[in-house]
Scaffold this motif. Structure first.
Motif, mmCIF file in Angstrom:
data_model
loop_
_atom_site.group_PDB
_atom_site.id
_atom_site.type_symbol
_atom_site.label_atom_id
_atom_site.label_comp_id
_atom_site.label_asym_id
_atom_site.label_seq_id
_atom_site.Cartn_x
_atom_site.Cartn_y
_atom_site.Cartn_z
ATOM 1 N N GLY A 187 0.797 -1.220 0.000
ATOM 2 C CA GLY A 187 0.000 0.000 0.000
ATOM 3 C C GLY A 187 0.829 1.269 0.000
ATOM 4 N N SER A 188 2.119 1.177 0.238
ATOM 5 C CA SER A 188 2.990 2.347 0.263
ATOM 6 C C SER A 188 3.150 2.930 -1.130
ATOM 7 C CB SER A 188 4.364 1.972 0.817
ATOM 8 O OG SER A 188 4.280 1.528 2.151
ATOM 9 N N GLN A 189 3.109 4.251 -1.234
ATOM 10 C CA GLN A 189 3.319 4.939 -2.495
ATOM 11 C C GLN A 189 4.820 5.100 -2.742
ATOM 12 O OE1 GLN A 189 1.135 6.306 -4.954
ATOM 13 N NE2 GLN A 189 -0.370 4.967 -3.957
ATOM 14 N N VAL A 190 5.301 4.524 -3.820
ATOM 15 C CA VAL A 190 6.721 4.559 -4.151
ATOM 16 C C VAL A 190 6.881 4.927 -5.630
ATOM 17 C CG1 VAL A 190 7.241 2.842 -2.391
ATOM 18 C CG2 VAL A 190 6.850 2.097 -4.749
ATOM 19 N N ILE A 191 8.108 5.111 -6.065
ATOM 20 C CA ILE A 191 8.378 5.480 -7.448
ATOM 21 C C ILE A 191 8.257 4.252 -8.344
ATOM 22 C CG2 ILE A 191 10.129 6.410 -9.014
ATOM 23 C CD1 ILE A 191 11.153 8.045 -6.612
ATOM 24 N N LYS A 192 7.621 4.443 -9.467
ATOM 25 C CA LYS A 192 7.366 3.360 -10.415
ATOM 26 C C LYS A 192 8.659 2.800 -11.007
ATOM 27 C CE LYS A 192 3.088 5.491 -12.188
ATOM 28 N NZ LYS A 192 2.465 6.078 -13.418
ATOM 29 N N ALA A 193 8.534 1.657 -11.645
ATOM 30 C CA ALA A 193 9.626 1.107 -12.440
ATOM 31 C C ALA A 193 9.926 2.056 -13.598
ATOM 32 C CB ALA A 193 9.259 -0.271 -12.975
#
Length: 245
Positions: A187-193
């Motif tokens: 659920g954590s918002q992180v930077i995409k591939a």
């Protein structure tokens, strides 16, 4: 392990890749590809105890540079369903994680609830490690953001050479534009591939990371830089800074 024009992931994604003199073939990494589990993968993750240490032997000394307890997971290449090992560290805590001869794979942030659920979880920063199984005693490491970025990681050789790579800037997540973010399975918002199928670059993500880091601290795509370090004793120390597991 690599020629300057190649990245770790291109060894997997290309049908052929060259390696520098003295490094045997097979030291490869997996940024994308077939998720079918190969034979010989772990069926149950081994837990490493916080505070464990070793004055010798191949492996990586992991430090939790975050302000709260975090868990870290070791995956062998093409074994994405079950980690080989994991360790939970309190803020500022360290542990030495032994690695088997010829290990090829990654260390990532995560949670025991998600990363031990028997499913692949690829999104996030990868600390990639490749050990030469031929007996040379050499190991190679890099930080890759090609499969996403959930926080900063740095890694150094423990052979006295001072070789290091990676980065410690935790603002990389805070400053990211909203169209460069997506949710991990936690659920954590992180930077995409930065790359999709067939290594097609996602420009908005790649360009943001390049503006923050350049190309000499971490792999941002398969087409720039070669931020790999070598350890002559197959031992590394790595710090995972504030991130989003």
């Amino acid at each position: 392990m690599l020629k300057p024009s190649l990245t770790l992931s291109s060894l997997l994604l290309a049908t052929a890749a060259a390696l520098p003199t003295g490094v045997p073939s097979g030291l490869a990494s997996q940024h994308a590809g077939d998720l079918a589990a190969r034979g010989g993968c772990a069926t149950k993750a081994e837990q490493v105890q916080a505070g464990s240490a070793s004055a010798s032997g191949r492996g990586v000394q992991l430090k939790n540079g975050d302000g709260q307890s975090r868990s870290f997971f070791v995956y062998a290449n093409s074994c994405d369903y079950v980690p080989l090992k994991y360790v939970t560290l309190g803020a500022g805590q360290s542990a030495f994680v032994p690695l088997p001869q010829g290990f090829q794979g990654r260390v990532v942030r995560g949670t025991t609830k998600v990363n031990l659920d028997g499913q692949p979880h690829l999104l996030g920063t990868w600390l990639e490690i490749g050990l030469d199984g031929s007996g040379s005693g050499k190991g190679y490491a890099d930080v890759s953001l090609i499969r996403g970025c959930d926080g900063a990681v740095s890694v150094a050789a423990m052979d006295g050479t001072g070789a290091s790579t990676g980065f410690s800037d935790s603002s990389i997540l805070d400053d990211a534009p909203s169209d460069a973010l997506e949710a991990k399975d936690t659920g954590s918002q992180v930077i995409k591939a930065t790359e999709g199928l067939l290594s097609v670059v996602v420009d908005v993500v790649r360009d943001y990371l390049a503006s923050k880091l350049g190309y000499d601290k971490a792999y941002i795509d398969d087409y720039h830089g070669n931020p790999v370090i070598c350890s002559s004793n197959e031992r590394f120390s790595a710090t995972f800074y504030r991130g989003r597991p």
